[in-house]
Structure formats: C-alpha cells, structure tokens
Enzyme design. Sequence first.
Site, PDB file in Angstrom:
ATOM      1  N   THR A   1     -25.401 -26.942  29.608  1.00  0.00           N
ATOM      2  CA  THR A   1     -26.664 -26.765  28.893  1.00  0.00           C
ATOM      3  C   THR A   1     -27.278 -28.097  28.469  1.00  0.00           C
ATOM      4  O   THR A   1     -26.545 -29.077  28.225  1.00  0.00           O
ATOM      5  CB  THR A   1     -26.420 -25.915  27.620  1.00  0.00           C
ATOM      6  OG1 THR A   1     -27.581 -25.961  26.785  1.00  0.00           O
ATOM      7  CG2 THR A   1     -25.246 -26.437  26.800  1.00  0.00           C
TER       8      THR A   1
ATOM      9  N   TYR B   1     -22.363 -24.741  19.803  1.00  0.00           N
ATOM     10  CA  TYR B   1     -22.604 -24.286  21.169  1.00  0.00           C
ATOM     11  C   TYR B   1     -22.604 -25.479  22.131  1.00  0.00           C
ATOM     12  O   TYR B   1     -21.880 -25.492  23.129  1.00  0.00           O
ATOM     13  CB  TYR B   1     -23.939 -23.528  21.246  1.00  0.00           C
ATOM     14  CG  TYR B   1     -24.382 -23.255  22.659  1.00  0.00           C
ATOM     15  CD1 TYR B   1     -23.574 -22.534  23.532  1.00  0.00           C
ATOM     16  CD2 TYR B   1     -25.591 -23.754  23.144  1.00  0.00           C
ATOM     17  CE1 TYR B   1     -23.966 -22.306  24.845  1.00  0.00           C
ATOM     18  CE2 TYR B   1     -25.987 -23.530  24.447  1.00  0.00           C
ATOM     19  CZ  TYR B   1     -25.173 -22.806  25.291  1.00  0.00           C
ATOM     20  OH  TYR B   1     -25.555 -22.593  26.590  1.00  0.00           O
TER      21      TYR B   1
HETATM   22  N1  UFG Z   1     -39.628 -20.128  19.392  1.00  0.00           N
HETATM   23  C1  UFG Z   1     -40.582 -19.726  18.476  1.00  0.00           C
HETATM   24  N2  UFG Z   1     -40.504 -18.455  18.011  1.00  0.00           N
HETATM   25  C2  UFG Z   1     -39.551 -17.558  18.416  1.00  0.00           C
HETATM   26  C3  UFG Z   1     -38.582 -17.984  19.358  1.00  0.00           C
HETATM   27  C4  UFG Z   1     -38.650 -19.291  19.815  1.00  0.00           C
HETATM   28  O1  UFG Z   1     -41.461 -20.493  18.109  1.00  0.00           O
HETATM   29  O2  UFG Z   1     -39.554 -16.412  17.936  1.00  0.00           O
HETATM   30  C5  UFG Z   1     -39.677 -21.515  19.909  1.00  0.00           C
HETATM   31  C6  UFG Z   1     -38.442 -22.307  19.507  1.00  0.00           C
HETATM   32  O3  UFG Z   1     -38.585 -22.836  18.220  1.00  0.00           O
HETATM   33  C7  UFG Z   1     -38.402 -23.359  20.622  1.00  0.00           C
HETATM   34  C8  UFG Z   1     -38.982 -22.623  21.828  1.00  0.00           C
HETATM   35  O4  UFG Z   1     -39.667 -21.485  21.306  1.00  0.00           O
HETATM   36  O5  UFG Z   1     -39.250 -24.412  20.281  1.00  0.00           O
HETATM   37  C9  UFG Z   1     -37.919 -22.149  22.800  1.00  0.00           C
HETATM   38  O6  UFG Z   1     -36.954 -21.400  22.060  1.00  0.00           O
HETATM   39  P1  UFG Z   1     -35.832 -20.524  22.770  1.00  0.00           P
HETATM   40  O7  UFG Z   1     -35.047 -19.876  21.671  1.00  0.00           O
HETATM   41  O8  UFG Z   1     -36.424 -19.665  23.803  1.00  0.00           O
HETATM   42  O9  UFG Z   1     -34.949 -21.611  23.526  1.00  0.00           O
HETATM   43  P2  UFG Z   1     -34.191 -22.904  22.944  1.00  0.00           P
HETATM   44  O10 UFG Z   1     -34.998 -24.095  23.392  1.00  0.00           O
HETATM   45  O11 UFG Z   1     -33.908 -22.803  21.499  1.00  0.00           O
HETATM   46  O12 UFG Z   1     -32.765 -22.766  23.633  1.00  0.00           O
HETATM   47  C10 UFG Z   1     -32.524 -23.087  24.951  1.00  0.00           C
HETATM   48  C11 UFG Z   1     -31.350 -22.254  25.444  1.00  0.00           C
HETATM   49  C12 UFG Z   1     -30.105 -22.613  24.694  1.00  0.00           C
HETATM   50  C13 UFG Z   1     -29.877 -24.095  24.763  1.00  0.00           C
HETATM   51  C14 UFG Z   1     -31.084 -24.851  24.310  1.00  0.00           C
HETATM   52  C15 UFG Z   1     -30.915 -26.317  24.498  1.00  0.00           C
HETATM   53  O13 UFG Z   1     -31.640 -20.886  25.288  1.00  0.00           O
HETATM   54  O14 UFG Z   1     -29.006 -21.926  25.254  1.00  0.00           O
HETATM   55  O15 UFG Z   1     -32.220 -24.449  25.030  1.00  0.00           O
HETATM   56  O16 UFG Z   1     -31.506 -26.986  23.435  1.00  0.00           O
HETATM   57  F1  UFG Z   1     -28.843 -24.440  23.951  1.00  0.00           F
END
Ligand code: UFG
Length: 327
Positions: free
Chosen positions: A117, A143
């Site tokens: 990841t 994680y």
């Molecule tokens: N977001 C919102 N509102 C929501 C959900 C997400 O604004 O309800 C934003 C988050 O703050 C982030 C973006 O959308 O800025 C993407 O969020 P996700 O939860 O879809 O994905 P992440 O970037 O948090 O996580 C992904 C993978 C993880 C991994 C990570 C690496 O899903 O497994 O990238 O940083 F660890």
Amino acid sequence: MKILVTGGAGYIGCHFVQHLLSATEHEVLVLDNLSTGHAAACEWTQLIRMDLADFAAVKSLLKSENFDAVIHFAASSLVAESVALPFFYYYNNTSNTLNLIQSCADAGVGYFIFSSTAAVYGEPEPSRIPITEDGPFNPINPYGRSKLASEWALRDISAASGMKFGILRYFNVCGADRHSHLGESHNPETHLIPLLAKTLLGQRPSFSIFGQDYTTPDGTCIRDYVDVEDLARAHLDVLNYLRAGHNSDTFNCGYGHGYSVQEVIDAMQEAGGKPFPVVSAPRRVGDPPILVADVSKLKQLTGWQPKNDDLIDICRSVLNWEQCSRY
Ligand code: UFG
C-alpha cells in the site's frame, strides 16, 4: 501454472481472478476465510475456505498442491480500524503473511506477489511527489506498518529461499467490473467513490468532505485513483515479468496523476447526471494532503498500460455496480 489467490473473494482479489481466468489458461484456486470477502465474488473458481491463521492447514495445503505462484491479497485494510485494533492488524496482516511466505518458500513456490500500500510512505514531503518506490518509508498508522513489516519479511525470506517476489503498492483503488458482476462491497463502507455513489443514489442523506483547508488548490485532499481492472492486469504483468527471468521488485500502482475530493465529487455528479447534498466535516486523522504515484517503473519494466484512466467512466462503473450488486 497453478496459482493460489489468497483473498480472492475480496474486492481486488476477485477482479484479479476474473482477469486471470479470462486472459490465461492457468489453474486458479482461491483461499479466503470470507470474513470480508464474498463467495459470490469467486463462483467461477474453486474456493477453499480457510483462515491464514491456521498455520498447519496453510502449510499442508501448500505442500500438497504444488502451486507455481501465490498471489496474496488477503488482509485487513482500514486505517482507522488499525489504529483501534493494532494487535489484530499485526496478527492478521504481518504474522499470517510471515507464515504464508515461509510456507511458500518451504513448498518450493516459484513466485509470490504481495499486495502492499501507499500507506508505507506515510505523509511524503511535497518535493517527493509523485512518489517513487525508494521511499522514505514513514508509515503513520498500524496498517501501513503491518504491510511494511511484511514487505521486509518477504524480501528476506525470498533472498534466502530463491522464491521470486513482486510487491505492488496500491494507491487509491476504485471502480468495478464493467459487466457489473463484481465490485466493492464493504461493511461499513468508508471509501470515497462508493460513498459518493450511494449518496447520489439516495442511499445516504449527504456526503461529508473531510477537510477543505489542505494545502491543495481547492483545499481538499488529492489522491491517485486507479481502476481495479487496470490494477488486476498489473498483477499478471508483474508475474509475467518475473517469469521472463527478471529480478524481484517493488512497483507503485496508480495512474501518476491525482484528483481532489472536490474533483471526484464533480465527476460523480457528472456520471450520475445530478447533484447530491455535500456537507463540510473536519479533517480525518492521518489523511496526508497529497498522495500521487510515480508509475514509470511499472510501465517501463513490465509494459503495463492503463486502459480505464477516465474518472467519469470509473464513477459510472461504480454507479452501475451499486444499482445491481449481487453481494
Ligand atoms: N473522504 C471524504 N469523505 C468520506 C470519505 C473519504 O472526504 O466520507 C476523503 C478522504 O479524507 C481522502 C479521500 O476522500 O482525502 C480518499 O479517502 P478513502 O478513504 O477513499 O481512501 P484513503 O486515501 O484514505 O485510503 C487509501 C486506501 C488505504 C491506504 C491509503 C494510503 O484505501 O488502504 O489509501 O494512504 F492505506
């Protein structure tokens, strides 16, 4: 080849199995404990319902089946959950992976492909974006650390045994099978694009943007969203690269460009042809402002070429899946 896919009933694993079955003649078996995966997602191949924590059963399966390659997707992957349950993440991700790697090496498995990841990079300095595979590595949650520890174990055990490995570091995986047979189905769902689709379809009252005061052009976080079908193909490309005699290696998997949360909201509204309620919410702990991959290594070494790099089309595939999901 005879290939074992752990986590083949999960979101990314099932798309990989489908790709493998459609593009090759390889024999494919799925190992999954169905804790978050779905049997319906891998009904085209044999499913072995087994927990990787059952070390003896895993060892014996690998000894008896003579797999040529193991593609290891099975893991827990929620950042917030990992902060609340660090033991579970080290146990389920690192300890179970360690046993699987050693069992593969003992059984003479030739190739091991590991799902890692972008979380291993933590919050990179702006000067380090797009992010290359050489680090620095500063995971900021259990994680990311559980995955980085597994990467280290894989390198060391492979060096000692001669098993070749490919490590794929995923950025933000999204999208669904374009025939709507497969897609993302998590409970609870926390990822941006499925939440947007559910809001557009009226299954949720509104969508909350986590932070609009980041140091990005529109103030919302930027991520590199890679389509799951393209990501599935990357696994086979890396496996073929290793089989062609090349050295074990690590590859970032993204598209090399990012979209802000606001841009993804706009794309979903365009894909669905209507607006939906969006509200502001505080920042989510541990969200780096920008994560974008440098994917030149994957492209240059393995020949991987994206086919679905179109955010509106990705949003459309998720909307279709959400409307006719089978699981
Ligand atoms: N977001 C919102 N509102 C929501 C959900 C997400 O604004 O309800 C934003 C988050 O703050 C982030 C973006 O959308 O800025 C993407 O969020 P996700 O939860 O879809 O994905 P992440 O970037 O948090 O996580 C992904 C993978 C993880 C991994 C990570 C690496 O899903 O497994 O990238 O940083 F660890």
